[in-house]
Design a protein around this motif. Structure first.
Motif, PDB file in Angstrom:
ATOM      1  N   SER A 294      56.562  85.478  34.796  1.00  0.00           N
ATOM      2  CA  SER A 294      55.481  85.987  34.312  1.00  0.00           C
ATOM      3  C   SER A 294      55.599  87.089  33.710  1.00  0.00           C
ATOM      4  CB  SER A 294      54.788  86.044  35.851  1.00  0.00           C
ATOM      5  OG  SER A 294      55.607  87.166  36.366  1.00  0.00           O
TER       6      SER A 294
ATOM      7  N   VAL B  29      45.741  86.989  35.019  1.00  0.00           N
ATOM      8  CA  VAL B  29      46.140  86.875  35.612  1.00  0.00           C
ATOM      9  C   VAL B  29      44.847  85.459  35.886  1.00  0.00           C
ATOM     10  CG1 VAL B  29      46.652  85.369  38.007  1.00  0.00           C
ATOM     11  CG2 VAL B  29      47.707  87.726  37.107  1.00  0.00           C
TER      12      VAL B  29
ATOM     13  N   CYS C  59      54.235  89.870  39.371  1.00  0.00           N
ATOM     14  CA  CYS C  59      53.533  89.813  37.832  1.00  0.00           C
ATOM     15  C   CYS C  59      53.295  90.983  37.604  1.00  0.00           C
ATOM     16  CB  CYS C  59      51.881  89.895  38.045  1.00  0.00           C
ATOM     17  SG  CYS C  59      51.822  87.656  38.636  1.00  0.00           S
TER      18      CYS C  59
ATOM     19  N   THR D 208      44.110  85.476  45.436  1.00  0.00           N
ATOM     20  CA  THR D 208      43.134  85.060  44.618  1.00  0.00           C
ATOM     21  C   THR D 208      41.537  84.953  45.688  1.00  0.00           C
ATOM     22  OG1 THR D 208      43.558  82.490  45.483  1.00  0.00           O
ATOM     23  CG2 THR D 208      45.075  83.762  44.094  1.00  0.00           C
TER      24      THR D 208
ATOM     25  N   ASN E  70      52.570  83.550  43.100  1.00  0.00           N
ATOM     26  CA  ASN E  70      51.980  83.640  41.781  1.00  0.00           C
ATOM     27  C   ASN E  70      53.092  85.208  41.810  1.00  0.00           C
ATOM     28  OD1 ASN E  70      53.143  84.389  39.591  1.00  0.00           O
ATOM     29  ND2 ASN E  70      50.940  83.851  38.627  1.00  0.00           N
TER      30      ASN E  70
ATOM     31  N   GLN F  92      51.519  90.658  43.516  1.00  0.00           N
ATOM     32  CA  GLN F  92      52.067  89.823  44.318  1.00  0.00           C
ATOM     33  C   GLN F  92      51.192  88.999  44.713  1.00  0.00           C
ATOM     34  OE1 GLN F  92      55.210  88.952  43.588  1.00  0.00           O
ATOM     35  NE2 GLN F  92      56.147  91.677  44.396  1.00  0.00           N
TER      36      GLN F  92
END
Length: 314
Positions: free
Chosen positions: A12, A29, A140, A60, A137, A148
């Motif tokens: 990332s 992101v 980051c 997200t 993901n 996270q």
């Protein structure tokens, strides 16, 4: 495995301009606009935009969209609850996935813990979860800390033990009675436990042949045999079950897992209806009572001698 995690951790940030704050990371992101907006509503934006050190388990936009509308409305209308939920996703310090161990508990700003679980996907790959949410993901990286990225909002917050849930859930009153009769309350109340309980609803118990439930409640040996077949000595959330085929129960026999998705999971012939994260493990609510192999519940009825062991065929 360590090599794989290291590769994921670097992926990332390679060829990327180094972000300064967690907000910078989330904006980079690109699918975290809901979290940033809610952080502003909760008065936590400055915390996210500080130099930390800070780690955020960041749902997200899609994760927030999957929340029931009434839950999302409540979060947006109740600033106190919203702050509590968001702080349960935030950790003081820089926590990278190289530090993640199975069943590791990470204290959050909100006072609750995030339980990390590590599941083998293949001989060379793993998947990670945080309170059952998949970490999609990882690592980051900002100067201030880590984001996270997770695919599920960690809500409801883990509150109480497995026994707390059973005894306070009206749909599990039969299970509560059975667990008490079998003397399993202390075990499933252990604050340091890491259990999975496949928890049959009252309706699941009502599907047993006539007289079987009464017979089990009169025969502690038989009852314990059945109940411990519902318990795993480690935490298997929906992600963990999805990647499993057979799992050894505390009773000693295996259960078979069949999963077409995280939302469609069978344990033997029982469907998983709901997952409930608790402080000492997880309840997987099921619609059918699991019967150990070679045990014949129709032979355990309310007229049997309670001093006799459960009937079975070898």
């Amino acid at each position: 495995m360590k090599f794989l995690i290291a590769v994921l951790s670097l992926a990332s940030v390679v060829n990327a301009q180094w972000p300064l704050t967690i907000v910078d990371v989330l904006e980079k992101v690109g699918n975290e606009t809901t979290l940033i907006s809610l952080a502003k509503q909760a008065g936590l934006y400055n915390k996210l935009n500080s130099l930390g050190p800070l780690t955020v388990f960041a749902p997200t936009d899609t994760a927030f969209e999957r929340l029931p509308k009434d839950v999302m409305n409540e979060l947006q209308s109740n600033k106190t609850l919203l702050k509590e939920v968001l702080e349960a996703h935030m950790v003081t310090g820089k926590i990278e996935i190289l530090m993640f161990l199975n069943d590791k508990l990470i204290p959050t700003m909100g006072g609750t813990n995030i339980r990390i679980n590590v599941y083998d996907v293949s001989p060379i790959a793993i998947t990670l979860t945080a309170n059952g949410a998949g970490i999609v993901n990882p690592d980051c990286h900002a100067i201030a800390g880590f984001a996270q990225i997770i695919d599920t909002v960690m809500y409801p917050l883990p509150n109480g033990t497995i026994i707390t849930e059973i005894t306070n859930n009206a749909n599990m009153s039969t299970l509560a009675t059975a667990v008490s009769k079998a003397g399993l309350i202390a075990t499933l109340s252990a604050s340091n436990g890491n259990f999975t309980l496949f928890a049959p609803t009252n309706e699941a118990f009502s599907k047993l042949p006539a007289g079987v439930l009464n017979g089990l409640l009169k025969n502690v040996t038989a009852l314990t045999n059945v109940l411990t077949y519902h318990v795993l000595s480690d935490v298997y959330n929906n992600v963990g079950l999805y990647y499993s085929r057979e799992l050894r129960t505390v009773q000693g026999k295996n259960v078979t897992i069949k999963a077409s998705s995280r939302e469609s999971i069978m344990v033997n012939n029982a469907s998983v209806l709901k997952e409930l994260e608790k402080t000492n493990g997880v309840l997987q609510v099921v619609d059918t009572v699991l019967i150990p192999p070679n045990m014949h519940p129709e032979l355990v009825h309310d007229k049997m001698d309670t001093n006799l062991p459960v009937s079975s065929r070898g």
